[in-house]
Write a protein that holds these residues in place. Structure first.
Motif, PDB file in Angstrom:
ATOM      1  N   PRO A   1       0.806  -1.201  -0.014  1.00 40.85           N
ATOM      2  CA  PRO A   1      -0.033  -0.051   0.113  1.00 40.85           C
ATOM      3  C   PRO A   1       0.761   1.262  -0.052  1.00 40.85           C
ATOM      4  CG  PRO A   1       0.229  -0.862   2.112  1.00 40.85           C
ATOM      5  CD  PRO A   1       0.749  -1.919   1.335  1.00 40.85           C
ATOM      6  N   ILE A   2       0.237   2.337  -0.499  1.00 40.63           N
ATOM      7  CA  ILE A   2       0.982   3.682  -0.283  1.00 40.63           C
ATOM      8  C   ILE A   2       0.447   4.150   0.895  1.00 40.63           C
ATOM      9  CG2 ILE A   2       0.966   6.106  -1.199  1.00 40.63           C
ATOM     10  CD1 ILE A   2       0.098   5.047  -3.967  1.00 40.63           C
ATOM     11  N   VAL A   3       1.285   4.114   1.961  1.00 39.69           N
ATOM     12  CA  VAL A   3       0.864   4.334   3.409  1.00 39.69           C
ATOM     13  C   VAL A   3       0.865   5.958   3.698  1.00 39.69           C
ATOM     14  CG1 VAL A   3       1.820   2.151   4.040  1.00 39.69           C
ATOM     15  CG2 VAL A   3       3.134   4.112   4.493  1.00 39.69           C
ATOM     16  N   GLN A   4       1.515   6.348   3.176  1.00 40.24           N
ATOM     17  CA  GLN A   4       1.521   8.085   3.285  1.00 40.24           C
ATOM     18  C   GLN A   4       1.618   8.861   2.113  1.00 40.24           C
ATOM     19  OE1 GLN A   4       5.070  10.463   5.092  1.00 40.24           O
ATOM     20  NE2 GLN A   4       3.811   9.558   6.923  1.00 40.24           N
TER      21      GLN A   4
ATOM     22  N   ALA B   1      11.576  -6.369  -3.708  1.00 40.81           N
ATOM     23  CA  ALA B   1      12.251  -6.102  -4.728  1.00 40.81           C
ATOM     24  C   ALA B   1      11.146  -5.014  -5.580  1.00 40.81           C
ATOM     25  CB  ALA B   1      12.595  -7.296  -5.687  1.00 40.81           C
ATOM     26  N   ASP B   2      10.391  -4.419  -4.867  1.00 43.08           N
ATOM     27  CA  ASP B   2       9.264  -3.505  -5.533  1.00 43.08           C
ATOM     28  C   ASP B   2       9.895  -2.481  -5.812  1.00 43.08           C
ATOM     29  OD1 ASP B   2       7.111  -1.652  -5.597  1.00 43.08           O
ATOM     30  OD2 ASP B   2       5.943  -2.947  -4.625  1.00 43.08           O
ATOM     31  N   PRO B   3      10.018  -2.096  -6.921  1.00 44.89           N
ATOM     32  CA  PRO B   3      10.753  -0.827  -7.245  1.00 44.89           C
ATOM     33  C   PRO B   3      10.243   0.552  -6.912  1.00 44.89           C
ATOM     34  CG  PRO B   3       9.201  -1.559  -9.044  1.00 44.89           C
ATOM     35  CD  PRO B   3       9.149  -2.562  -8.183  1.00 44.89           C
ATOM     36  N   PHE B   4       9.116   0.600  -6.344  1.00 44.07           N
ATOM     37  CA  PHE B   4       8.364   1.555  -5.649  1.00 44.07           C
ATOM     38  C   PHE B   4       8.503   1.648  -4.097  1.00 44.07           C
ATOM     39  CE2 PHE B   4       5.764   0.709  -9.627  1.00 44.07           C
ATOM     40  CZ  PHE B   4       5.840   1.532 -10.122  1.00 44.07           C
ATOM     41  N   LEU B   5       9.273   0.724  -3.579  1.00 43.90           N
ATOM     42  CA  LEU B   5       9.164   0.555  -2.251  1.00 43.90           C
ATOM     43  C   LEU B   5       9.636   1.771  -1.375  1.00 43.90           C
ATOM     44  CD1 LEU B   5       9.217  -1.271   0.317  1.00 43.90           C
ATOM     45  CD2 LEU B   5      11.537  -2.249  -0.299  1.00 43.90           C
ATOM     46  N   THR B   6      10.833   2.299  -1.705  1.00 42.26           N
ATOM     47  CA  THR B   6      11.266   3.468  -1.033  1.00 42.26           C
ATOM     48  C   THR B   6      11.042   4.642  -1.267  1.00 42.26           C
ATOM     49  OG1 THR B   6      13.463   3.466  -2.425  1.00 42.26           O
ATOM     50  CG2 THR B   6      13.334   1.924  -0.354  1.00 42.26           C
ATOM     51  N   THR B   7      10.178   5.005  -2.541  1.00 40.58           N
ATOM     52  CA  THR B   7       9.932   6.190  -3.075  1.00 40.58           C
ATOM     53  C   THR B   7       8.278   6.482  -2.802  1.00 40.58           C
ATOM     54  OG1 THR B   7       9.685   5.413  -5.219  1.00 40.58           O
ATOM     55  CG2 THR B   7      11.882   6.416  -4.868  1.00 40.58           C
ATOM     56  N   GLY B   8       7.626   5.368  -3.236  1.00 44.37           N
ATOM     57  CA  GLY B   8       6.221   5.720  -3.025  1.00 44.37           C
ATOM     58  C   GLY B   8       5.222   4.834  -1.851  1.00 44.37           C
ATOM     59  N   LEU B   9       5.800   3.855  -1.459  1.00 44.45           N
ATOM     60  CA  LEU B   9       5.157   3.023  -0.769  1.00 44.45           C
ATOM     61  C   LEU B   9       5.429   3.199   0.952  1.00 44.45           C
ATOM     62  CD1 LEU B   9       5.476  -0.287  -2.908  1.00 44.45           C
ATOM     63  CD2 LEU B   9       3.426   1.562  -2.889  1.00 44.45           C
TER      64      LEU B   9
END
Length: 278
Positions: free
Chosen positions: A172-175, A222-230
C-alpha cells in the motif's frame, strides 16, 4: 443494474456488472464473485480496491482469488478505480492522475469534484447496490487492496471501523500526502492545503486518532516503488505509536506485480475469513 457477463468458477459465479452512478455521474463497471455457499444464505463481503491504471478486471483476471474465496465462503467485490467517459476530466498522458487513478478520495476541486467521488462510491453507493442485488451479509464486511487500492483500503477502514471488520493490503501507499507519485494528485483533487489531505492518508489518520483492530500488509522487497512511493515502515511506526496491531511481511524478491499479489492472495483471504466468521 446491467449484467455484462457471468461464468461459473469454483462452484460459484464470477460476474461483471454495470450501473449508472449518482456519486460519479458516470456509468461504473464492477465485478462480483459469489461463492457456492451463497446458495444457503447471505455470505460475508470482501471488497478489493485496485491500484493505479487498473480497472475491475485486473484482479479478476490475474489475482487468483476465486479458489480461496470459494473455500472460505466469501463474496469478493471489485470496483473500478475511477470514473470514466468522454465527459470526465482526465490527463491521458499521466498514469498517476485522472482515469484509472481516483485515489479513493472525494475530490473538492473543480473540475474534478463533479466526478471523482470514489470514497463515497466505494463506501456508500456500491454497497447499497450490492446489498439489493446479491446475497451479501452486510454485517460482515472486510476490505483490502493493492498499492493505491491498499491506500484506499487502509483509509476507509480507519474512518469506518464500524463498517469493516478486517483490513489488509498488498504494497500500500501508506503516506500518500508526502509520496511523489500521489502528492500531485492530492493537490489537484483536494486543493493546495496539506491539511485537507490528512483525511486520506493512513499515517495521518492514525496520528489524528483513528483506530482499527489490526492490519495485515504484504510488501515485496524487490518492489521498485518500495522506498519512493510505498514506505511501509512509516505505517509500522504509526501503528506502533498508536498501539494498533500490524502484521507486516516483507517478501524477499517479490515485486509490485500480480505475480506477487496472486502468490499471497490465499493468505489474505484466509486472514479475512477468520475475522468475518459468525
Amino acid at each position: 443494474m446491467e449484467t455484462l457477463s457471468t461464468a461459473k468458477s469454483h462452484g460459484g459465479v464470477q460476474g461483471v456488472y454495470r450501473h449508472v452512478s449518482e456519486a460519479t455521474g458516470t456509468e461504473m463497471t464492477f465485478a462480483v464473485f459469489v461463492p457456492p455457499q451463497a446458495a444457503r444464505g447471505p455470505v460475508p463481503v470482501l471488497w478489493y480496491l485496485s491500484g493505479l491504471t487498473c480497472t475491475h478486471a485486473n484482479v479478476m483476471e490475474k489475482g487468483e482469488y476465486r479458489a480461496a474465496a470459494a473455500a472460505h465462503g466469501l463474496m469478493i467485490v471489485c470496483p473500478d478505480t475511477s470514473p470514466r467517459g468522454p465527459g470526465v476530466p482526465d490527463e491521458p498522458d499521466n498514469w498517476q492522475f485522472g482515469c484509472g487513478a481516483g485515489f479513493y478520495v472525494d475530490a473538492t476541486q473543480a473540475p474534478y469534484a463533479a466526478n471523482y467521488r470514489m470514497a463515497s462510491y466505494v463506501r456508500d453507493e456500491l454497497p447499497a447496490l450490492v446489498a439489493r442485488h446479491f446475497p451479501a451479509d452486510m454485517a460482515r464486511q472486510g476490505i483490502f487492496g493493492h498499492s493505491m487500492g491498499g491506500h484506499g483500503a487502509l483509509t476507509l477502514a480507519l474512518k469506518n471501523p464500524d463498517r469493516y471488520r478486517s483490513c489488509s493490503a498488498f504494497a500500500p501507499i501508506v503516506q500518500p500526502a508526502t509520496a511523489g507519485w500521489s502528492q500531485p494528485a492530492f493537490e489537484k483533487y483536494l486543493g493546495a492545503d496539506p491539511a485537507a489531505w490528512r483525511a486520506y492518508d493512513a499515517t495521518a489518520l492514525i496520528a489524528d486518532g483513528a483506530r482499527f483492530p489490526g492490519f495485515l500488509v504484504d510488501q515485496g522487497s524487490a518492489d521498485p516503488f518500495l522506498t519512493t512511493g510505498l514506505r511501509p515502515g512509516l505505517l509500522e511506526v504509526a501503528c506502533q505509536e498508536a498501539g494498533i496491531p500490524l502484521t507486516l511481511h516483507m517478501r524477499e524478491g517479490y515485486d509490485h506485480s500480480y505475480y506477487f499479489i496472486s502468490t499471497f492472495m490465499p493468505d489474505h483471504i484466509a486472514w479475512h475469513a477468520e475475522r468475518l466468521k459468525g
